[in-house]
Design an enzyme around this catalytic site. Structure first.
Site, PDB file in Angstrom:
ATOM      1  N   TYR A 109      -1.365   7.138  10.419  1.00  0.00           N
ATOM      2  CA  TYR A 109      -1.426   6.303  11.621  1.00  0.00           C
ATOM      3  C   TYR A 109      -1.404   7.193  12.864  1.00  0.00           C
ATOM      4  O   TYR A 109      -2.083   6.910  13.852  1.00  0.00           O
ATOM      5  CB  TYR A 109      -0.248   5.323  11.644  1.00  0.00           C
ATOM      6  CG  TYR A 109      -0.327   4.294  10.544  1.00  0.00           C
ATOM      7  CD1 TYR A 109      -1.166   3.205  10.645  1.00  0.00           C
ATOM      8  CD2 TYR A 109       0.425   4.444   9.379  1.00  0.00           C
ATOM      9  CE1 TYR A 109      -1.255   2.262   9.628  1.00  0.00           C
ATOM     10  CE2 TYR A 109       0.356   3.510   8.355  1.00  0.00           C
ATOM     11  CZ  TYR A 109      -0.492   2.420   8.480  1.00  0.00           C
ATOM     12  OH  TYR A 109      -0.584   1.512   7.462  1.00  0.00           O
ATOM     13  N   ASN A 132      -7.079  -6.116  10.837  1.00  0.00           N
ATOM     14  CA  ASN A 132      -8.426  -5.880  10.336  1.00  0.00           C
ATOM     15  C   ASN A 132      -8.945  -7.085   9.553  1.00  0.00           C
ATOM     16  O   ASN A 132      -8.367  -7.445   8.539  1.00  0.00           O
ATOM     17  CB  ASN A 132      -8.399  -4.628   9.441  1.00  0.00           C
ATOM     18  CG  ASN A 132      -9.721  -4.382   8.761  1.00  0.00           C
ATOM     19  OD1 ASN A 132     -10.738  -4.928   9.170  1.00  0.00           O
ATOM     20  ND2 ASN A 132      -9.692  -3.556   7.740  1.00  0.00           N
ATOM     21  N   CYS A 140      -9.053   0.140   5.740  1.00  0.00           N
ATOM     22  CA  CYS A 140      -7.715   0.264   6.308  1.00  0.00           C
ATOM     23  C   CYS A 140      -6.736   0.792   5.261  1.00  0.00           C
ATOM     24  O   CYS A 140      -5.662   1.276   5.611  1.00  0.00           O
ATOM     25  CB  CYS A 140      -7.245  -1.082   6.849  1.00  0.00           C
ATOM     26  SG  CYS A 140      -7.478  -2.441   5.700  1.00  0.00           S
ATOM     27  N   HIS A 141      -7.115   0.715   3.990  1.00  0.00           N
ATOM     28  CA  HIS A 141      -6.209   1.201   2.949  1.00  0.00           C
ATOM     29  C   HIS A 141      -6.154   2.727   2.919  1.00  0.00           C
ATOM     30  O   HIS A 141      -5.294   3.299   2.258  1.00  0.00           O
ATOM     31  CB  HIS A 141      -6.651   0.674   1.580  1.00  0.00           C
ATOM     32  CG  HIS A 141      -8.043   1.056   1.212  1.00  0.00           C
ATOM     33  ND1 HIS A 141      -9.156   0.381   1.683  1.00  0.00           N
ATOM     34  CD2 HIS A 141      -8.521   2.054   0.438  1.00  0.00           C
ATOM     35  CE1 HIS A 141     -10.242   0.953   1.178  1.00  0.00           C
ATOM     36  NE2 HIS A 141      -9.898   1.971   0.442  1.00  0.00           N
ATOM     37  N   GLU A 167      -9.943   5.839  -5.890  1.00  0.00           N
ATOM     38  CA  GLU A 167     -10.699   6.815  -5.102  1.00  0.00           C
ATOM     39  C   GLU A 167     -10.205   8.234  -5.352  1.00  0.00           C
ATOM     40  O   GLU A 167     -10.727   9.183  -4.800  1.00  0.00           O
ATOM     41  CB  GLU A 167     -10.581   6.484  -3.606  1.00  0.00           C
ATOM     42  CG  GLU A 167     -11.283   5.194  -3.225  1.00  0.00           C
ATOM     43  CD  GLU A 167     -11.214   4.924  -1.727  1.00  0.00           C
ATOM     44  OE1 GLU A 167     -10.754   5.812  -0.996  1.00  0.00           O
ATOM     45  OE2 GLU A 167     -11.625   3.831  -1.306  1.00  0.00           O
TER      46      GLU A 167
END
Length: 173
Positions: A109, A132, A140-141, A167
């Site tokens: 952040y 979002n 946003c993750h 990912e």
DNA sequence: TCCAATATTATGC
DNA sequence: GCATAATATTGGA
């Protein structure tokens, strides 16, 4: 803040069936404006009997493809048009930065706040992420707290962990 | 116009 | 580790 409020525009809600459940995509005449995680509400059929304009059907096909790729942890190359006009200037700036985070990469952040040019706006950034309207496609993750801690997620932390693991991102917590 | 709430972070104990 | 202060933005009273 200068948000012009128009009379309620027409919108279409279309379901997307994935191996992780049925998502619900929402479209305005300008583009994709919302995406909801599977829930009881998204189980109900929304677009039954309503005529779907041709462009929106095309956007929806793109969205469905992108969503499958995102859930599989694969990078997304082409997006449908987004309609983010519901957000404030600040929020749209944050979301723009989120879209630039590559697959498998993460930002904190604080780092997002620095991109904005105001290191102290970290808290506001977290707030913008929570607002979002299109999670997963606007990643946003991929925004974590400091020290690779998970932070929070509007759709539930389980989703955030699942997406990041797919990912190849390693978390501390 | 003010006030409380936030998906934070750095600091001190 | 946990409590606390500092900090920007937002939405509602």
């Amino acid at each position: 803040m200068n948000i012009q409020r128009e009379a309620r525009e027409q919108s279409w809600d279309l379901p997307i069936q994935t191996r992780d459940g049925q998502f619900l995509a929402q479209y305005s005449p300008k583009g994709l404006c919302g995406l909801n995680f599977p829930s009881q509400e998204t189980q109900t059929r929304m677009a039954n009997g309503h005529p779907i304009p041709q462009p929106i059907q095309r956007w929806h096909d793109q969205t469905a493809t992108d969503l499958e790729n995102a859930l599989a942890g694969r990078p997304i190359t082409e997006f449908p048009p987004f309609d983010l006009s519901a957000g404030t200037d600040f929020q749209q700036r944050v979301w723009q930065i989120l879209k630039n985070i590559a697959c498998g990469k993460t930002l904190s952040y604080g780092e997002v706040a620095e991109e904005l040019g105001d290191r102290k706006a970290v808290r506001a950034v977290g707030r913008a992420c929570g607002a979002n309207p299109i999670p997963v496609l606007i990643p946003c993750h991929r925004v974590l707290a400091s020290k690779q801690k998970i932070g929070g997620f509007s759709g539930g932390l389980d989703w955030k962990r699942k997406l990041l693991v797919r990912e190849g991102v390693l978390l501390l917590e």
